[in-house]
Design an enzyme around this catalytic site. Structure first.
Site, short mmCIF file in Angstrom:
data_model
loop_
_atom_site.label_atom_id
_atom_site.label_comp_id
_atom_site.label_asym_id
_atom_site.label_seq_id
_atom_site.Cartn_x
_atom_site.Cartn_y
_atom_site.Cartn_z
N ARG A 1 0.41 10.68 0.85
CA ARG A 1 -0.83 11.44 0.70
C ARG A 1 -1.50 11.77 2.02
O ARG A 1 -1.70 12.93 2.37
CB ARG A 1 -1.83 10.62 -0.10
CG ARG A 1 -2.06 11.09 -1.47
CD ARG A 1 -2.33 9.86 -2.32
NE ARG A 1 -1.09 9.15 -2.43
CZ ARG A 1 -0.23 9.34 -3.42
NH1 ARG A 1 -0.50 10.18 -4.37
NH2 ARG A 1 0.91 8.69 -3.47
N THR A 2 -1.85 10.74 2.76
CA THR A 2 -2.60 10.96 4.00
C THR A 2 -1.73 11.73 4.98
O THR A 2 -2.21 12.64 5.67
CB THR A 2 -3.05 9.61 4.59
OG1 THR A 2 -3.78 8.92 3.57
CG2 THR A 2 -3.93 9.80 5.80
N HIS B 1 -10.28 3.14 7.10
CA HIS B 1 -9.59 4.39 6.82
C HIS B 1 -10.66 5.48 6.87
O HIS B 1 -11.07 6.01 5.83
CB HIS B 1 -8.94 4.31 5.44
CG HIS B 1 -7.94 5.38 5.14
ND1 HIS B 1 -7.81 6.53 5.89
CD2 HIS B 1 -7.02 5.47 4.15
CE1 HIS B 1 -6.86 7.29 5.36
NE2 HIS B 1 -6.35 6.66 4.31
N ARG C 1 -1.21 5.71 11.63
CA ARG C 1 -1.35 4.73 10.55
C ARG C 1 -0.47 3.55 10.90
O ARG C 1 0.68 3.71 11.32
CB ARG C 1 -0.92 5.30 9.21
CG ARG C 1 -0.74 4.18 8.18
CD ARG C 1 -0.61 4.66 6.80
NE ARG C 1 -1.86 5.23 6.32
CZ ARG C 1 -2.08 5.49 5.03
NH1 ARG C 1 -1.15 5.26 4.13
NH2 ARG C 1 -3.24 6.00 4.65
N LYS D 1 0.30 -7.99 20.29
CA LYS D 1 0.52 -8.25 21.72
C LYS D 1 0.29 -7.00 22.56
O LYS D 1 0.29 -7.04 23.78
CB LYS D 1 1.96 -8.75 21.93
CG LYS D 1 2.20 -10.09 21.29
CD LYS D 1 3.65 -10.51 21.49
CE LYS D 1 3.94 -11.74 20.64
NZ LYS D 1 5.34 -11.83 20.27
C1 NCD Z 1 -5.21 4.44 0.59
C2 NCD Z 1 -4.74 3.68 1.80
O1 NCD Z 1 -3.66 3.96 2.32
O2 NCD Z 1 -5.48 2.81 2.21
N1 NCD Z 1 -4.41 5.54 0.31
C3 NCD Z 1 -4.71 6.72 0.90
O3 NCD Z 1 -4.72 6.85 2.10
N2 NCD Z 1 -5.06 7.73 0.11
C4 NCD Z 1 -5.44 3.62 -0.60
C5 NCD Z 1 -4.33 2.75 -1.08
O4 NCD Z 1 -3.22 2.75 -0.54
O5 NCD Z 1 -4.60 2.04 -2.05
#
Ligand code: NCD
Length: 330
Positions: free
Chosen positions: A75-76, A155, A126, A105
């Site tokens: 998604r992201t 996030h 991420r 580290k």
């Molecule tokens: C979330 C995340 O990755 O923290 N997802 C996202 O980015 N839409 C929520 C999740 O994974 O539960």
């Protein structure tokens, strides 16, 4: 050979936004204030208007954004890639980079970042470890870093899209009472969202979770000074006049012991019966997605359910606005 890039800042990372996004790292909702969020939302509104009129947007034309995802994401990742491309920019997409690397580290993550900053104009990262985005921001001396989720930390871009969605519906971000349910201990979206809501006056939140998955103590203590937080452990304690329900997934990947996960997963589920019993006409039902059973699909057709209809598209629009403000202009 191109000229070396201008340094993004003097010595700071985690700069406050203060209404000016240019070349800033976006690591935490702690950097924001209502004025900066308003600016971001106004830019988002403009982008939505232009897209509706089929205008071609080019604010990222000639720019390359590196998407470095050390943790699975569809998604992201997709939302950022779409945002960049809809603005005429290009992406370098690296998924599953060095999983389980020892970032605490500092070594390998910093090196990766230093390499990719030569390839790009901004880095979206991420990573499974809390604090990793900050390490990346310190390593990158010329390009801004955007945190797309650092372990159980934060996030921020999810919180921005969540806040925008609430704003779109209620035309304000103060004087609201909501419910946040699920894994408040490990859920980074929740941590950022509560920080965001605490920037505004007269908000209150009911926090529904199993005792073992309550907000981390330090965060709870800090936030309780700024926003009214009421912890509850049962659906029967939910008031019926809430403006929004924000449901979350129990974060399986953060559990060392799968038995513990099984005990708490799906403890709280939204089914149509709960909506009838505890809902009201005006509220919205939110979820950052992915869901794994905590919202019954029968709820999807309810017009109050906005996780697919509004949150997903708003994710692209708000990310478009953020990238534009950091790197360019409309
Ligand atoms: C979330 C995340 O990755 O923290 N997802 C996202 O980015 N839409 C929520 C999740 O994974 O539960």
């Amino acid at each position: 050979m191109t000229q070396p890039m201008e340094a993004k800042r003097l010595n700071f990372f985690m700069d406050k936004i203060n209404g000016n996004f240019k070349k800033k790292d976006i690591l935490s909702l702690d950097q924001f204030d209502p004025k900066s969020l308003s600016k971001l939302f106004r830019t988002t509104d403009t982008i939505i208007r232009k897209l509706k009129r089929k205008k071609r947007l080019t604010s990222l034309s000639g720019k390359i954004i590196a998407l470095l995802f050390f943790e699975p994401s569809s998604r992201t990742f997709g939302s950022f890639a779409s945002a960049v491309k809809r603005l005429g920019g290009q992406t370098i997409e690296v998924q599953d980079v060095g999983r389980n690397s020892s970032v605490a580290k500092g070594e390998s993550l910093s090196d990766t970042i230093k390499v990719f900053e030569s390839y790009s104009d901004a880095i979206v990262i991420r990573h499974p470890e809390k604090g990793s985005a900050k390490i990346a921001a310190q390593a990158a001396t010329t390009v801004p870093v955007i945190n797309a989720g650092d372990g159980t930390g934060e996030h921020p871009t999810q919180a921005i899209l969540d806040l925008y969605t609430i704003y779109q519906k209620f035309k304000r971000l103060d004087n609201l009472t909501g419910l946040i349910a699920g894994d408040l201990l490990n859920g980074r979206t929740v941590h950022s969202l509560i920080k965001g809501l605490s920037l505004y006056k007269k908000n209150a939140l009911y926090l529904l979770s199993p005792k073992s998955l309550g907000l981390p103590t330090e965060l709870m203590n800090n936030l309780a000074k700024k926003i009214r937080l009421v912890e509850i452990e049962n659906e029967t304690d939910m008031p019926t006049n809430l403006h929004f329900w924000y449901w979350t997934r129990v974060q399986k990947e953060r559990f060392k012991n799968l038995q513990e996960y099984k005990k708490v997963k799906n403890r709280f589920i939204i089914a149509p019966e709960l909506v009838v019993k505890k809902g009201n006409q005006h509220m919205i039902i939110m979820h950052p997605l992915p869901r794994v059973g905590e919202i019954d699909p029968r709820v999807d057709d309810d017009e109050r359910a906005v996780y697919l209809k509004l949150q997903v598209p708003n994710g692209v629009y708000t990310r478009m606005a953020l990238l534009t403000l950091i790197l360019s202009r409309l």
